[in-house]
Design an enzyme around this catalytic site. Structure first.
Site, PDB file in Angstrom:
ATOM      1  N   THR A 110     -43.377 -18.424  52.687  1.00  0.00           N
ATOM      2  CA  THR A 110     -44.531 -17.683  53.179  1.00  0.00           C
ATOM      3  C   THR A 110     -45.661 -17.698  52.153  1.00  0.00           C
ATOM      4  O   THR A 110     -46.839 -17.800  52.510  1.00  0.00           O
ATOM      5  CB  THR A 110     -44.120 -16.246  53.538  1.00  0.00           C
ATOM      6  OG1 THR A 110     -43.064 -16.306  54.485  1.00  0.00           O
ATOM      7  CG2 THR A 110     -45.278 -15.466  54.121  1.00  0.00           C
ATOM      8  N   GLU A 125     -42.703 -13.704  62.101  1.00  0.00           N
ATOM      9  CA  GLU A 125     -41.711 -12.798  61.527  1.00  0.00           C
ATOM     10  C   GLU A 125     -42.340 -11.521  60.986  1.00  0.00           C
ATOM     11  O   GLU A 125     -42.098 -10.432  61.480  1.00  0.00           O
ATOM     12  CB  GLU A 125     -40.942 -13.508  60.411  1.00  0.00           C
ATOM     13  CG  GLU A 125     -39.833 -14.389  60.934  1.00  0.00           C
ATOM     14  CD  GLU A 125     -39.152 -15.145  59.824  1.00  0.00           C
ATOM     15  OE1 GLU A 125     -37.920 -15.125  59.775  1.00  0.00           O
ATOM     16  OE2 GLU A 125     -39.846 -15.763  59.000  1.00  0.00           O
ATOM     17  N   ARG A 148     -45.031 -38.958  56.645  1.00  0.00           N
ATOM     18  CA  ARG A 148     -45.059 -40.128  57.509  1.00  0.00           C
ATOM     19  C   ARG A 148     -46.343 -40.926  57.285  1.00  0.00           C
ATOM     20  O   ARG A 148     -47.442 -40.388  57.375  1.00  0.00           O
ATOM     21  CB  ARG A 148     -44.989 -39.671  58.963  1.00  0.00           C
ATOM     22  CG  ARG A 148     -44.135 -40.543  59.851  1.00  0.00           C
ATOM     23  CD  ARG A 148     -43.974 -39.881  61.200  1.00  0.00           C
ATOM     24  NE  ARG A 148     -42.698 -39.191  61.330  1.00  0.00           N
ATOM     25  CZ  ARG A 148     -42.444 -38.291  62.277  1.00  0.00           C
ATOM     26  NH1 ARG A 148     -43.364 -37.960  63.131  1.00  0.00           N
ATOM     27  NH2 ARG A 148     -41.275 -37.721  62.357  1.00  0.00           N
ATOM     28  N   LEU A 152     -42.115 -20.101   7.027  1.00  0.00           N
ATOM     29  CA  LEU A 152     -43.030 -20.266   5.898  1.00  0.00           C
ATOM     30  C   LEU A 152     -43.868 -21.527   6.076  1.00  0.00           C
ATOM     31  O   LEU A 152     -45.084 -21.525   5.863  1.00  0.00           O
ATOM     32  CB  LEU A 152     -42.218 -20.339   4.600  1.00  0.00           C
ATOM     33  CG  LEU A 152     -42.995 -20.677   3.331  1.00  0.00           C
ATOM     34  CD1 LEU A 152     -44.134 -19.709   3.118  1.00  0.00           C
ATOM     35  CD2 LEU A 152     -42.056 -20.666   2.131  1.00  0.00           C
ATOM     36  N   GLU A 155     -39.401 -15.177  17.881  1.00  0.00           N
ATOM     37  CA  GLU A 155     -38.286 -14.589  17.138  1.00  0.00           C
ATOM     38  C   GLU A 155     -38.669 -13.329  16.397  1.00  0.00           C
ATOM     39  O   GLU A 155     -37.857 -12.423  16.249  1.00  0.00           O
ATOM     40  CB  GLU A 155     -37.720 -15.615  16.144  1.00  0.00           C
ATOM     41  CG  GLU A 155     -36.964 -16.723  16.856  1.00  0.00           C
ATOM     42  CD  GLU A 155     -36.251 -17.660  15.915  1.00  0.00           C
ATOM     43  OE1 GLU A 155     -36.673 -17.728  14.736  1.00  0.00           O
ATOM     44  OE2 GLU A 155     -35.300 -18.314  16.343  1.00  0.00           O
TER      45      GLU A 155
END
Lengths: 505, 99
Positions: free
Chosen positions: A45, A69, A219, A290, A312
């Site tokens: 959707t 829907e 196609r 470093l 980190e």
């Protein structure tokens, strides 16, 4: 004559969905109908709505959304999170709904033969009244739930598909799939009414969700083959990441820039190439962060802008460490020479990280970027996903002539290869190894340049000393062997002589 | 007695449309004893009405009055199904007639 030409080649219409037009070789076949099939939660959707939204936003093409829907008010509300103001578009007649969503009070009995003439009339009316170029039917399979005569429904779907062609609109039908790798769509009819089939997948792989998009057929025209990852992000929608379609056509310049450490520049044969990718591999504590700090400092000294992605350490921690080595991150950030982006790897999927990295790069326009560390991202991805991520980020920054420094953490303290390295070493231009060397009961550090694409470089392993000023590269480990194997051994003077004679000039 | 308000949505003058109208007239005359008002709406001419009423298939017959609102789709060839589907009180009438 003119007509013959028209039937010979299929024109493409640009969808505007980021990345999709690339894998579709220019877009959707114009004036045709494509089926977008996927299991629940695969993004059908969103794809359909974005097809209309980008048409309005980028290409001034209006669209009709036929919903089988969800109710229009639900779609309006749900799509708001992508920044698509459907209500507003409806008001300015760029968007129209045809509401075929089930109505509990409309439980109908079938009393004889019927057709979908009313639905067809409503679609045609909507298309004509706003002058739509795009039509979405979401999802056509749901209509089978409304009616019991399957044969009739099939026939009518064909009729609608052919009417869409007469209207000269480019249409997207969505269809529900039951399996990720099974039959194309649930009712076995959807793919026959469409000229093209696009499959969206949401695969669970090693406990991680991975979204991919694949164009199965168009196609009469071309497209890229295979599955491509995509991501769905707030305020943007679907972004397809055409990784394996990336062209390796980057220019290779010979402009060199400093690594921020002069002896290291010398080891690399006079500095790092400006549009290269450098991998720094080492165990924890060998000096990777470093080296990154020096890399930033060296860039700033040359009046370059640097973007650091830290996965980190926190910003405070990084800043404190950098100050200890004489680099003031706060000042550099104030001067606009540095931007630090700290993130938890687990906070997002790898695809989302990639999009975010790209956005940051586009926003900050750096001359150099550093990622510390790449290995931290490995935790959240599959091997394939991780490789694609590195490939994606690499090609992206190479196109912009940005130098990239990535760090990778090796699992063992001495020697060994990190997983990161073994998967991406062929993508990187240069590899710098940082290694612990155990000698006479003491841990020392070594540094060597393993690979330097397009340049000669020193082959020696040199000692690396880290102190309050940062890193210092010293002399060669002249009489030690087996460092990279993780098994250093002192070599006597006699053996060295023998070694020299092994390879006579 | 209550007057029936019926709306028949059709898509153009097709054979199926003719069939549906003929069937409906027959039902109305015999089972509703002529106590009805019928509107035939061609969705090709008035698509916005079909949109407002969320009409999907044609022919669709809607019984708007008396409540409850009922809809049936098809050419109305299955007479009993039409009567059941529209919740028409004809069964009561027949039962009463038998007594």
């Amino acid at each position: 004559m003119n007509k013959v030409q028209l039937t010979q080649s299929v024109q493409k219409t640009v969808t505007g969905i980021p990345g999709f037009d690339f894998i579709a070789d220019g877009g959707m076949p114009a004036g045709r109908t494509a089926l977008v099939a996927g299991s629940a939660g695969s993004g059908k959707t969103i794809f359909a709505a974005q097809f209309l939204a980008e048409g309005i936003r980028q290409l001034d093409e209006r669209g009709v959304f036929v919903t089988f829907e969800e109710r229009p008010e639900d779609i309006r509300r749900n799509m708001m999170s992508f920044g698509w103001d459907i209500g507003n578009w409806e008001a300015e007649k760029s968007w129209a709904f045809v509401d075929v969503s089930p109505e509990p009070s409309h439980e109908v009995a079938e009393v004889g033969d019927y057709d979908f003439g009313a639905l067809l009339a409503r679609i045609e009316h909507a298309v004509r009244s706003i002058g739509a170029k795009r039509v979405v039917l979401d999802s056509i399979g749901a209509i089978f739930g409304h009616f019991s005569n399957k044969k009739r429904v099939r026939h009518e779907l064909f009729r609608i598909a052919s009417a869409l062609k007469d209207l000269e609109v480019t249409a997207v039908l969505t269809g529900e799939r039951t399996d990720q790798y099974g039959e194309i769509a649930r009712h076995g009819i959807e793919e026959f009414v469409a000229d093209g089939v696009i499959i969206l997948r949401n695969i669970l792989e090693e406990e991680k969700r991975r979204r991919t998009i694949e164009i199965l057929k168009f196609r009469g025209t071309t497209h890229r083959k295979g599955e491509y990852p995509f991501t769905v992000i707030p305020q943007e929608g679907i972004i397809v990441i055409p990784l394996s379609a990336i062209e390796l056509k980057q220019r290779s310049g010979d402009v060199r820039v400093t690594s921020g450490n002069e002896p290291l520049d010398r080891m690399c044969g006079g500095g790092l190439f400006r549009d290269s990718i450098i991998l720094v591999s080492g165990a924890t504590g060998t000096g990777k962060t470093l080296l990154v700090t020096h890399f930033i400092d060296g860039g700033a000294a040359a009046d370059e802008r640097c973007l650091l992605f830290a996965f980190e350490e926190s910003r405070e921690q990084l800043g404190r460490n950098a100050i200890g080595w004489g680099t003031d991150f706060d000042r550099l950030e104030e001067e606009g020479k540095l931007r630090v982006v700290c993130e938890y790897p687990e906070a997002a999927s790898l695809e989302d990280h990639l999009i975010h990295v790209k956005q940051q790069i586009e926003d900050f326009k750096p001359n150099r970027i550093a990622v510390d560390s790449l290995s931290a991202l490995e935790r959240i991805a599959t091997v394939r996903g991780f490789r694609e991520f590195v490939l994606g980020i690499t090609s992206f920054i190479k196109h912009q002539e940005i130098i990239g420094l990535f760090t990778a953490t090796t699992p063992s303290l001495t020697g060994g290869m990190s997983v990161t390295e073994s998967h991406i070493s062929s993508i990187t231009d240069s590899i710098i190894l940082l290694r612990y060397v155990e000698l006479f009961g003491a841990m020392r550090r070594g540094i060597t340049v393993l690979k330097m694409r397009g340049s000669t470089h020193e082959k020696e392993i040199r000692e690396l000393v880290i102190d309050g000023q940062g890193m210092h590269i010293g002399g060669r480990f002249r009489n030690v062997t087996g460092i990279l194997a993780g098994n250093p051994r002192q070599v006597g003077a006699e053996e060295l002589e023998k070694l020299d004679q092994l390879f006579p000039e | 007695m209550a007057k029936y308000l019926l709306k028949l949505y059709i898509a153009g003058q097709t054979a199926r449309t003719q069939q549906a109208i003929a069937n409906l007239r027959s039902i109305c005359d015999t089972d509703l004893s002529g106590q009805f008002e019928l509107a035939v709406i061609d969705v090709l001419e008035r698509p916005q009405l079909a949109e407002n009423e969320k009409i999907l298939a044609t022919p669709t017959l809607v019984k708007e009055l008396p409540p409850p609102l009922r809809r049936v789709v098809g050419d109305l060839s299955d007479r009993d199904a039409v009567l059941v589907g529209l919740d028409l009180a004809v069964w009561d009438k027949k039962d009463q007639a038998r007594k």
